[in-house]
Design an enzyme around this catalytic site. Structure first.
Site, PDB file in Angstrom:
ATOM      1  N   TYR A  17       0.829  -1.200   0.000  1.00  0.00           N
ATOM      2  CA  TYR A  17       0.000   0.000   0.000  1.00  0.00           C
ATOM      3  C   TYR A  17       0.862   1.248   0.000  1.00  0.00           C
ATOM      4  O   TYR A  17       2.053   1.194   0.278  1.00  0.00           O
ATOM      5  CB  TYR A  17      -0.947  -0.025   1.208  1.00  0.00           C
ATOM      6  CG  TYR A  17      -1.932  -1.167   1.086  1.00  0.00           C
ATOM      7  CD1 TYR A  17      -3.079  -1.016   0.316  1.00  0.00           C
ATOM      8  CD2 TYR A  17      -1.676  -2.391   1.683  1.00  0.00           C
ATOM      9  CE1 TYR A  17      -3.967  -2.080   0.155  1.00  0.00           C
ATOM     10  CE2 TYR A  17      -2.551  -3.455   1.524  1.00  0.00           C
ATOM     11  CZ  TYR A  17      -3.697  -3.288   0.766  1.00  0.00           C
ATOM     12  OH  TYR A  17      -4.563  -4.334   0.593  1.00  0.00           O
ATOM     13  N   CYS A  18       0.229   2.355  -0.325  1.00  0.00           N
ATOM     14  CA  CYS A  18       0.885   3.649  -0.424  1.00  0.00           C
ATOM     15  C   CYS A  18       1.766   3.888   0.807  1.00  0.00           C
ATOM     16  O   CYS A  18       1.331   3.612   1.926  1.00  0.00           O
ATOM     17  CB  CYS A  18      -0.191   4.728  -0.527  1.00  0.00           C
ATOM     18  SG  CYS A  18       0.444   6.359  -0.867  1.00  0.00           S
ATOM     19  N   PRO A  19       2.989   4.299   0.596  1.00  0.00           N
ATOM     20  CA  PRO A  19       3.592   4.829  -0.629  1.00  0.00           C
ATOM     21  C   PRO A  19       4.456   3.813  -1.395  1.00  0.00           C
ATOM     22  O   PRO A  19       5.166   4.191  -2.325  1.00  0.00           O
ATOM     23  CB  PRO A  19       4.471   5.961  -0.104  1.00  0.00           C
ATOM     24  CG  PRO A  19       5.002   5.405   1.194  1.00  0.00           C
ATOM     25  CD  PRO A  19       3.833   4.600   1.765  1.00  0.00           C
TER      26      PRO A  19
END
Length: 80
Positions: A17-19
Site C-alpha cells: 500500500y501507499c507509498p
C-alpha cells in the site's frame, strides 16, 4: 496507448500500500533504459491514480493500462 508492449522489467507491488507502489516504481524506472518499458502490478486502489499522476508529473508515458479484478497493471515507458 499501445496494446502489445514487451516490458524490460516487472515490479510486483501486490499486497503493498501507499507509498510503496510509487517508491518501488520510481526506483525500478531508473534501472531501465530510456525508451524501455516497465510493467507495474499493484492491487492498492490508490495506486491507479497515484501512478498515473506520478508518470505525468515526471514525464514518463503510460503505454498500456489494464485492470483485472483487483489487479492493476501499468506499462510505463521511460522517457528521460
Amino acid at each position: 496507448m499501445q496494446q502489445d508492449v514487451k516490458p524490460s522489467a516487472v515490479v510486483d507491488c501486490l499486497g503493498l500500500y501507499c507509498p510503496m507502489p510509487i517508491a518501488m516504481t520510481k526506483d525500478a524506472i531508473e534501472k531501465v533504459g530510456i525508451g524501455e518499458v516497465l510493467l507495474v502490478e499493484a492491487d492498492d486502489p490508490a495506486a491507479q491514480e497515484d501512478i498515473r499522476r506520478w508518470a505525468n508529473r515526471v514525464g514518463h508515458e503510460i503505454v498500456k493500462f489494464e485492470k483485472d479484478g483487483e489487479v492493476i497493471r501499468f506499462s510505463i515507458r521511460r522517457m528521460k
